[in-house]
Scaffold this motif. Structure first.
Motif, PDB file in Angstrom:
ATOM      1  N   PRO A  81      23.944 -27.012  85.200  1.00 28.33           N
ATOM      2  CA  PRO A  81      23.976 -26.546  86.593  1.00 28.33           C
ATOM      3  C   PRO A  81      22.861 -25.562  86.923  1.00 28.33           C
ATOM      4  O   PRO A  81      22.372 -25.521  88.046  1.00 28.33           O
ATOM      5  CB  PRO A  81      25.354 -25.884  86.714  1.00 28.33           C
ATOM      6  N   GLN A  82      22.437 -24.777  85.920  1.00 24.29           N
ATOM      7  CA  GLN A  82      21.389 -23.794  86.173  1.00 24.29           C
ATOM      8  C   GLN A  82      20.099 -24.459  86.635  1.00 24.29           C
ATOM      9  O   GLN A  82      19.528 -24.097  87.676  1.00 24.29           O
ATOM     10  CB  GLN A  82      21.115 -22.982  84.897  1.00 24.29           C
TER      11      GLN A  82
ATOM     12  N   ARG B  72      25.842 -24.760  75.768  1.00 22.63           N
ATOM     13  CA  ARG B  72      24.486 -24.760  76.344  1.00 22.63           C
ATOM     14  C   ARG B  72      24.370 -25.800  77.444  1.00 22.63           C
ATOM     15  O   ARG B  72      23.705 -25.576  78.458  1.00 22.63           O
ATOM     16  CB  ARG B  72      23.455 -25.034  75.247  1.00 22.63           C
ATOM     17  N   VAL B  73      25.001 -26.956  77.257  1.00 26.33           N
ATOM     18  CA  VAL B  73      24.963 -27.998  78.295  1.00 26.33           C
ATOM     19  C   VAL B  73      25.656 -27.502  79.558  1.00 26.33           C
ATOM     20  O   VAL B  73      25.153 -27.681  80.678  1.00 26.33           O
ATOM     21  CB  VAL B  73      25.624 -29.292  77.777  1.00 26.33           C
ATOM     22  N   LEU B  74      26.828 -26.861  79.400  1.00 23.96           N
ATOM     23  CA  LEU B  74      27.567 -26.363  80.550  1.00 23.96           C
ATOM     24  C   LEU B  74      26.821 -25.249  81.281  1.00 23.96           C
ATOM     25  O   LEU B  74      27.012 -25.052  82.483  1.00 23.96           O
ATOM     26  CB  LEU B  74      28.943 -25.844  80.105  1.00 23.96           C
TER      27      LEU B  74
ATOM     28  N   PRO C 252      20.714 -33.720  78.232  1.00 23.69           N
ATOM     29  CA  PRO C 252      20.078 -34.021  76.937  1.00 23.69           C
ATOM     30  C   PRO C 252      19.060 -32.968  76.533  1.00 23.69           C
ATOM     31  O   PRO C 252      18.907 -32.683  75.341  1.00 23.69           O
ATOM     32  CB  PRO C 252      19.417 -35.385  77.182  1.00 23.69           C
ATOM     33  N   ALA C 253      18.371 -32.378  77.512  1.00 29.60           N
ATOM     34  CA  ALA C 253      17.380 -31.358  77.178  1.00 29.60           C
ATOM     35  C   ALA C 253      18.039 -30.151  76.532  1.00 29.60           C
ATOM     36  O   ALA C 253      17.523 -29.593  75.549  1.00 29.60           O
ATOM     37  CB  ALA C 253      16.617 -30.944  78.438  1.00 29.60           C
ATOM     38  N   ALA C 254      19.195 -29.734  77.052  1.00 33.35           N
ATOM     39  CA  ALA C 254      19.882 -28.566  76.496  1.00 33.35           C
ATOM     40  C   ALA C 254      20.478 -28.866  75.121  1.00 33.35           C
ATOM     41  O   ALA C 254      20.372 -28.052  74.190  1.00 33.35           O
ATOM     42  CB  ALA C 254      20.975 -28.102  77.459  1.00 33.35           C
ATOM     43  N   TYR C 255      21.108 -30.032  74.980  1.00 37.16           N
ATOM     44  CA  TYR C 255      21.797 -30.320  73.713  1.00 37.16           C
ATOM     45  C   TYR C 255      20.811 -30.596  72.581  1.00 37.16           C
ATOM     46  O   TYR C 255      21.010 -30.128  71.454  1.00 37.16           O
ATOM     47  CB  TYR C 255      22.726 -31.517  73.886  1.00 37.16           C
TER      48      TYR C 255
ATOM     49  N   ALA D 285      20.909 -31.769  87.241  1.00 36.66           N
ATOM     50  CA  ALA D 285      22.008 -31.495  86.315  1.00 36.66           C
ATOM     51  C   ALA D 285      22.053 -32.522  85.189  1.00 36.66           C
ATOM     52  O   ALA D 285      22.252 -32.171  84.024  1.00 36.66           O
ATOM     53  CB  ALA D 285      23.333 -31.474  87.073  1.00 36.66           C
ATOM     54  N   ILE D 286      21.859 -33.798  85.530  1.00 32.61           N
ATOM     55  CA  ILE D 286      21.895 -34.845  84.499  1.00 32.61           C
ATOM     56  C   ILE D 286      20.719 -34.696  83.533  1.00 32.61           C
ATOM     57  O   ILE D 286      20.877 -34.838  82.318  1.00 32.61           O
ATOM     58  CB  ILE D 286      21.886 -36.233  85.155  1.00 32.61           C
TER      59      ILE D 286
END
Length: 237
Positions: A154-155, A148-150, A96-99, A91-92
């Protein structure tokens, strides 16, 4: 390359629902209608932007996940992490990867959305990026970043945690017998016993045994009289 058709159908269905709420008389289309209308080529519209998003995402996510497991949670060959630790690391790493890849996702979405009358039509990656920057400013590239982070955090946390757990439950054939044992010690069969020494020591010992087994007279021809072996220099003299 495999998920781009699903992405474009999903986006068009989502936008269609929003348009139907604001404009009366808009006919709602099904997913099959969208697929037939786009065709095979149309289903891959925006595929280059999808690659531009997913490749950097993986380049950020997987090293970050591995770093968190090893250097933060202390995973090693003798210490295995629990499900909660794997979920947390995944999750952590996904945040940064998503944002940071949100600008690529914005461009991909603009290319895949069906342009309506009065709306800007995007034709290519470069044209889309320039138009967004000119009309909406730099901050437009990060629209939907927190969302996108949310979603992604978790995905991918559950994805890799599930992968790690299933890998332990269902190991690949031969992975246990061919791999090194716990603690970095090899266990090859030596005679009727198993060697439990460190792998570098076993390799050095085997190399030394090969050297000692070499014939000392290797490369020396036998004398014609059969009196033994002698160097080539002795024969020439």
């Amino acid at each position: 390359m495999f998920t781009n058709p699903l992405e474009i159908v999903k986006i068009r269905l989502q936008v269609q629902g929003e348009v139907a709420k604001s404009i009366e008389g808009v006919e709602r289309r099904s997913a099959m209608w969208i697929v037939k209308n786009l065709g095979l080529v149309g289903l891959y519209k925006g595929a280059s932007a999808c690659l531009l998003r997913d490749i950097p995402f993986s380049a950020i996510y997987f090293p970050g996940y591995n770093h968190l497991k090893r250097d933060f949670f202390g995973e090693s060959q003798t210490k295995k992490l629990g499900v909660v630790q794997l979920l947390t690391a995944g999750a952590i790493a996904g945040m940064p990867a998503a944002y940071l890849t949100t600008p690529c996702d914005v461009i991909k979405t603009r290319l895949q959305v069906e342009a309506r009358k009065g709306e800007t039509k995007y034709t290519s990656l470069r044209q889309c990026a320039r138009t967004i920057f000119k009309e909406e400013g730099f901050q437009a590239f990060f629209k939907g970043g927190p969302a996108r982070v949310l979603r992604s955090s978790p995905q991918f946390g559950f994805t890799l945690a599930g992968y790690e757990v299933l890998q332990k439950i269902l190991p690949m054939p031969g992975s246990e017998s061919e791999g090194p044992s716990v603690g970095g010690h090899a266990e090859p069969a030596v005679g009727l016993q198993k060697a439990t020494a460190p792998l570098p020591y076993l390799r050095s010992r085997n190399a030394l045994k090969i050297i000692l087994d070499l014939d000392e007279s290797f490369g020396m021809p036998k004398t014609p009289m059969g009196k033994g072996w002698m160097p080539l220099s002795g024969i020439r003299s």
